[in-house]
Design a protein around this motif. Structure first.
Motif, short mmCIF file in Angstrom:
data_model
loop_
_atom_site.label_atom_id
_atom_site.label_comp_id
_atom_site.label_asym_id
_atom_site.label_seq_id
_atom_site.Cartn_x
_atom_site.Cartn_y
_atom_site.Cartn_z
N ALA A 35 39.73 -62.75 -12.54
CA ALA A 35 38.90 -62.80 -13.75
C ALA A 35 37.41 -62.69 -13.40
O ALA A 35 36.67 -61.93 -14.01
N SER A 36 36.97 -63.48 -12.41
CA SER A 36 35.55 -63.46 -12.05
C SER A 36 35.24 -62.44 -10.96
O SER A 36 34.09 -62.17 -10.66
N LYS A 37 36.31 -61.88 -10.36
CA LYS A 37 36.17 -60.95 -9.24
C LYS A 37 35.40 -61.58 -8.07
O LYS A 37 34.59 -60.93 -7.41
N LYS A 38 35.69 -62.86 -7.84
CA LYS A 38 35.06 -63.61 -6.75
C LYS A 38 36.12 -64.36 -5.96
O LYS A 38 37.16 -64.75 -6.50
N TRP A 39 35.83 -64.59 -4.67
CA TRP A 39 36.65 -65.48 -3.87
C TRP A 39 36.25 -66.91 -4.19
O TRP A 39 35.06 -67.21 -4.34
N LYS A 40 37.24 -67.81 -4.27
CA LYS A 40 36.97 -69.22 -4.57
C LYS A 40 37.79 -70.11 -3.65
O LYS A 40 38.93 -69.78 -3.31
N THR A 141 27.84 -56.03 8.35
CA THR A 141 26.52 -55.48 8.01
C THR A 141 26.56 -54.33 7.01
O THR A 141 25.60 -54.11 6.28
N GLY A 142 27.66 -53.61 6.93
CA GLY A 142 27.70 -52.43 6.06
C GLY A 142 28.25 -52.67 4.67
O GLY A 142 28.63 -51.73 3.97
N SER A 143 28.31 -53.93 4.24
CA SER A 143 28.85 -54.22 2.91
C SER A 143 28.19 -55.47 2.33
O SER A 143 27.85 -56.39 3.07
N SER A 144 28.07 -55.48 1.00
CA SER A 144 27.61 -56.69 0.33
C SER A 144 28.77 -57.64 0.05
O SER A 144 28.58 -58.77 -0.39
N GLU A 145 30.00 -57.17 0.29
CA GLU A 145 31.20 -57.99 0.12
C GLU A 145 31.55 -58.66 1.45
O GLU A 145 31.30 -58.10 2.52
N PRO A 146 32.18 -59.84 1.41
CA PRO A 146 32.49 -60.54 2.67
C PRO A 146 33.75 -60.02 3.35
O PRO A 146 34.63 -59.43 2.72
N VAL A 147 33.83 -60.27 4.65
CA VAL A 147 35.08 -60.18 5.38
C VAL A 147 35.77 -61.53 5.21
O VAL A 147 35.12 -62.58 5.35
N VAL A 148 37.06 -61.52 4.88
CA VAL A 148 37.77 -62.78 4.64
C VAL A 148 39.03 -62.79 5.51
O VAL A 148 39.84 -61.86 5.47
N ILE A 149 39.16 -63.85 6.30
CA ILE A 149 40.35 -64.02 7.16
C ILE A 149 41.07 -65.27 6.68
O ILE A 149 40.47 -66.35 6.60
N ILE A 150 42.34 -65.13 6.33
CA ILE A 150 43.10 -66.24 5.76
C ILE A 150 44.31 -66.57 6.64
O ILE A 150 45.06 -65.67 7.04
N ARG A 188 59.70 -61.76 9.11
CA ARG A 188 59.07 -61.80 10.44
C ARG A 188 57.61 -61.36 10.34
O ARG A 188 57.11 -60.54 11.11
N LYS A 189 56.93 -61.96 9.39
CA LYS A 189 55.57 -61.57 9.05
C LYS A 189 54.57 -62.60 9.56
O LYS A 189 54.79 -63.81 9.42
N LEU A 190 53.47 -62.14 10.14
CA LEU A 190 52.40 -63.02 10.59
C LEU A 190 51.76 -63.69 9.37
O LEU A 190 51.35 -63.00 8.43
N PRO A 191 51.67 -65.02 9.34
CA PRO A 191 51.10 -65.71 8.19
C PRO A 191 49.56 -65.72 8.21
O PRO A 191 48.92 -66.75 8.14
N CYS A 192 49.01 -64.55 8.37
CA CYS A 192 47.56 -64.40 8.48
C CYS A 192 47.20 -63.00 7.99
O CYS A 192 47.92 -62.04 8.24
N ARG A 193 46.07 -62.90 7.27
CA ARG A 193 45.61 -61.61 6.76
C ARG A 193 44.10 -61.51 6.93
O ARG A 193 43.39 -62.50 6.85
N ILE A 194 43.65 -60.27 7.12
CA ILE A 194 42.22 -59.99 7.19
C ILE A 194 41.89 -59.04 6.03
O ILE A 194 42.47 -57.95 5.94
N TYR A 195 40.99 -59.46 5.17
CA TYR A 195 40.51 -58.63 4.07
C TYR A 195 39.16 -58.05 4.49
O TYR A 195 38.19 -58.79 4.64
N TYR A 196 39.12 -56.76 4.69
CA TYR A 196 37.93 -56.11 5.25
C TYR A 196 37.39 -55.10 4.22
O TYR A 196 38.11 -54.19 3.81
N PRO A 197 36.15 -55.27 3.77
CA PRO A 197 35.65 -54.39 2.69
C PRO A 197 35.37 -52.98 3.18
O PRO A 197 35.15 -52.76 4.38
#
Length: 200
Positions: A35-40, A141-150, A188-197
């Motif tokens: 809805a807000s298009k933001k990470w919380k 450096t090349g984005s105004s959006e964050p890199v998010v690792i969960i 058999r999935k790694l319980p970790c993700r990287i969101y890269y803009p």
């Protein structure tokens, strides 16, 4: 990356867009709010001297008679592990409870003043002690959006070690590990993700 004529350096006009800079911030139970298009999420607290992500993939080689070198398709994934190491400077009762796999509660009138929390360890680990996830939010450096690792189903596995010194602030190094849920185990999935803009 596009194919180019070879040169003697890896630098291009795009290079400066792909630097991961600064320590970032660490959040518990991080999610994207459509809805807000933001990470919380819930901020873990101030850190010192950076944060470290480690994703390990352990492989094994399938041996076949008659092969005398490594061959394509020989390696199989045996195990994976994802960790986030955080040097927490903001030591709250909830952060200390996370570190010792314990729980915090309000102090009873007979044991301490009203404004105290009691942080105690437990003898048995329960599923409610796992965080839904822990995430590192960083800057590219090349984005105004964050890199998010969960890291999913995160649990602090380091315990608590704190030095109290004059003219200094205590810092606790907390190491969180990701743990697979039932679906991730089945896949058999790694319980970790990287969101890269996308870089601009």
């Amino acid at each position: 990356m596009a194919e180019t004529v070879v040169k003697r350096t890896g630098y291009t006009n795009e290079t400066a867009k792909a630097f991961l800079v600064d320590a970032g911030a660490v959040y518990k139970n991080l999610k994207y709010d459509q809805a807000s298009k933001k990470w919380k999420g819930e901020l873990l607290g101030a850190t010192e001297d950076g944060n470290k992500v480690k994703i390990e993939v352990k492989t094994r080689d399938i041996k076949i008679d008659g092969t005398f070198s490594m061959y394509k398709g020989q390696k199989q994934i045996e195990s994976t592990n994802a960790e986030l190491e955080v040097k927490v400077k903001e030591l709250t009762h909830s952060n200390i409870a996370l570190a010792i796999l314990g729980k915090a509660r309000a102090a009873e009138a007979t044991e301490a003043p009203d404004n105290y929390q009691v942080i105690e360890g437990t003898s048995k680990l329960t599923n409610d002690q796992y965080l839904t996830n822990i995430g590192l939010v960083g800057t590219v450096t090349g984005s105004s959006e964050p890199v998010v690792i969960i890291l999913d189903n995160a649990l602090c596995v380091s315990g608590l070690e704190v030095d109290f010194k004059d003219n200094s602030e205590a810092v606790a190094t907390l190491k969180f590990q990701a743990h697979a849920d039932e679906d991730q185990v089945a896949d058999r999935k790694l319980p970790c993700r990287i969101y890269y803009p996308q870089l601009t």
